[in-house]
Design a protein around this motif. Structure first.
Motif, PDB file in Angstrom:
ATOM      1  N   ILE A  51      -2.898  -0.238 -12.365  1.00 57.52           N
ATOM      2  CA  ILE A  51      -3.723   0.963 -12.369  1.00 57.52           C
ATOM      3  C   ILE A  51      -3.718   1.505 -10.947  1.00 57.52           C
ATOM      4  CG2 ILE A  51      -6.033   1.925 -12.743  1.00 57.52           C
ATOM      5  CD1 ILE A  51      -6.536  -0.452 -14.669  1.00 57.52           C
ATOM      6  N   GLU A  52      -3.378   2.772 -10.784  1.00 51.65           N
ATOM      7  CA  GLU A  52      -3.318   3.329  -9.438  1.00 51.65           C
ATOM      8  C   GLU A  52      -3.693   4.807  -9.425  1.00 51.65           C
ATOM      9  OE1 GLU A  52       0.568   3.648  -7.711  1.00 51.65           O
ATOM     10  OE2 GLU A  52       1.533   3.888  -9.664  1.00 51.65           O
ATOM     11  N   ALA A  53      -4.197   5.239  -8.296  1.00 56.06           N
ATOM     12  CA  ALA A  53      -4.462   6.655  -8.061  1.00 56.06           C
ATOM     13  C   ALA A  53      -3.295   7.199  -7.257  1.00 56.06           C
ATOM     14  CB  ALA A  53      -5.763   6.819  -7.289  1.00 56.06           C
TER      15      ALA A  53
ATOM     16  N   ILE B 128      -4.769   9.478 -12.175  1.00 50.20           N
ATOM     17  CA  ILE B 128      -5.047   8.052 -12.316  1.00 50.20           C
ATOM     18  C   ILE B 128      -4.051   7.555 -13.355  1.00 50.20           C
ATOM     19  CG2 ILE B 128      -6.686   6.297 -13.047  1.00 50.20           C
ATOM     20  CD1 ILE B 128      -8.942   8.120 -12.146  1.00 50.20           C
TER      21      ILE B 128
ATOM     22  N   LEU C 125     -11.969   5.012 -11.970  1.00 54.22           N
ATOM     23  CA  LEU C 125     -10.926   4.128 -11.438  1.00 54.22           C
ATOM     24  C   LEU C 125     -11.463   2.713 -11.243  1.00 54.22           C
ATOM     25  CD1 LEU C 125      -8.104   3.652 -10.219  1.00 54.22           C
ATOM     26  CD2 LEU C 125      -9.034   4.408  -8.013  1.00 54.22           C
ATOM     27  N   ARG C 126     -12.643   2.595 -10.657  1.00 55.24           N
ATOM     28  CA  ARG C 126     -13.212   1.270 -10.410  1.00 55.24           C
ATOM     29  C   ARG C 126     -13.566   0.559 -11.715  1.00 55.24           C
ATOM     30  NH1 ARG C 126     -17.115   2.982  -5.294  1.00 55.24           N
ATOM     31  NH2 ARG C 126     -15.405   3.684  -3.942  1.00 55.24           N
TER      32      ARG C 126
ATOM     33  N   ASP D  46     -13.735   8.356  -9.014  1.00 51.48           N
ATOM     34  CA  ASP D  46     -13.853   7.049  -8.354  1.00 51.48           C
ATOM     35  C   ASP D  46     -14.509   6.033  -9.280  1.00 51.48           C
ATOM     36  OD1 ASP D  46     -13.019   6.999  -5.401  1.00 51.48           O
ATOM     37  OD2 ASP D  46     -14.095   8.894  -5.539  1.00 51.48           O
TER      38      ASP D  46
ATOM     39  N   SER E 128      -5.198  -1.110  -7.343  1.00 51.61           N
ATOM     40  CA  SER E 128      -5.825  -0.573  -6.155  1.00 51.61           C
ATOM     41  C   SER E 128      -7.038  -1.389  -5.791  1.00 51.61           C
ATOM     42  CB  SER E 128      -6.238   0.893  -6.376  1.00 51.61           C
ATOM     43  OG  SER E 128      -5.184   1.619  -6.900  1.00 51.61           O
TER      44      SER E 128
ATOM     45  N   THR F 251     -10.496  -0.931  -4.555  1.00 53.42           N
ATOM     46  CA  THR F 251     -11.527   0.043  -4.242  1.00 53.42           C
ATOM     47  C   THR F 251     -12.832  -0.658  -3.943  1.00 53.42           C
ATOM     48  OG1 THR F 251     -11.872   0.312  -6.602  1.00 53.42           O
ATOM     49  CG2 THR F 251     -10.509   1.943  -5.517  1.00 53.42           C
TER      50      THR F 251
ATOM     51  N   GLU G 121     -10.299  -0.718 -13.250  1.00 51.66           N
ATOM     52  CA  GLU G 121      -9.817  -1.895 -12.518  1.00 51.66           C
ATOM     53  C   GLU G 121     -10.654  -3.137 -12.859  1.00 51.66           C
ATOM     54  OE1 GLU G 121      -7.924   0.093  -8.482  1.00 51.66           O
ATOM     55  OE2 GLU G 121     -10.047  -0.440  -8.510  1.00 51.66           O
TER      56      GLU G 121
END
Length: 278
Positions: free
Chosen positions: A196-198, A215, A246-247, A243, A2, A4, A250
């Motif tokens: 990796i994805e939401a 996630i 996730l970041r 968020d 992703s 972001t 990544e």
């Protein structure tokens, strides 16, 4: 992977107050229906049916109470030691909500009450007596059994979090990602990550407008069938900002050289920069 970075946050803030009550409106309606029919059954001399319905209503209300008990403030990432398959490792930790053992026991107890009462009711209506309409009785039995199994599954998942000595959450070490959550312990090496994805489960949006429910960290083949080739982080269990997590995932997946700082204060300084803009 992703994209972001500095983009807008994927997840809206957690609901609170009236917004939370409005979000849980279907649960309130279900509670009212189950409690009302349970009281009606008790008044008409159907104690077994009443027990199953009222226990189901209490289980729904416990779920509502659990949602109200959770704070809407995100907990900051920290540095913690985590037990892995090769021993303890220093890690950067994104916390999850922890459930008490008493809370898990109450949920599992209600599930047992629902299942026992449903089996007793089904035996009475389907075997000992002949009630009509039969189709309605079968549907009622299936509904109550399904409710009991669902509540039992929730209790087992809560029990996993309550019983573990390790604080629940997502741990990022120099070599791997470790998850301690309601689905047990999962572990995946950075070098085995393929994406990796939401995302949401197929054809469902459990969190609605708040954002994706999962996630997902995908793993390259071959992997044991039981591991399904991925690690799923349930966003509703996260006490940390999703968020930010996730970041962070990544970044360290894409920048292998930076993983050496995981488990140190240096990593926490970097992780703060991944907080979404308010």
């Amino acid at each position: 992977m992703s994209e972001t970075g500095s983009e807008a946050a994927l997840w809206a803030p957690r609901h609170s107050g009236w917004k939370l009550a409005h979000h849980l409106l279907p649960s309130f309606v279900l509670f009212a229906f189950l409690a009302g029919t349970g009281i009606y059954a008790a008044l008409h001399a159907s104690p077994v049916l009443s027990t199953a319905l009222i226990a189901s209503a209490l289980a729904v209300m416990l779920g509502v109470a659990a949602a109200f008990r959770r704070t809407t403030l995100d907990r900051a990432a920290g540095t913690e030691a985590v037990l892995t398959t090769t021993g303890q490792r220093a890690a950067t930790w994104f916390p999850m909500f922890r459930t008490s053992a008493k809370w898990a026991a109450v949920v599992m107890g209600l599930a047992v009450v629902i299942l026992v009462a449903t089996v007793a009711l089904s035996a009475r209506l389907l075997i000992i007596h002949s009630y009509e309409p039969m189709a309605l009785i079968v549907l009622l039995a299936i509904f109550l059994l399904g409710t009991g199994v669902y509540v039992l599954n929730r209790g087992i998942r809560l029990g996993r979090i309550a019983a573990t000595a390790q604080e629940p959450g997502v741990y990022l070490t120099r070599s791997r990602i470790v998850l301690y959550g309601s689905r047990g312990t999962r572990e995946i090496y950075w070098n085995d990550v393929t994406g990796i994805e939401a995302t949401d489960p197929a054809r469902r949006r459990p969190l609605g407008k708040r954002g994706p429910a999962w996630i997902v960290v995908r793993q390259k083949a071959p992997v044991p069938a039981a591991r399904a080739g991925r690690v799923v982080i349930l966003v509703h269990e996260l006490a940390a900002n999703p968020d930010q997590l996730l970041r962070t995932l990544e970044h360290y997946w894409a920048n292998a050289a930076d993983r050496a700082e995981l488990g140190t204060d240096e990593a926490l300084v970097r992780v703060v920069t991944f907080l979404p803009e308010s």
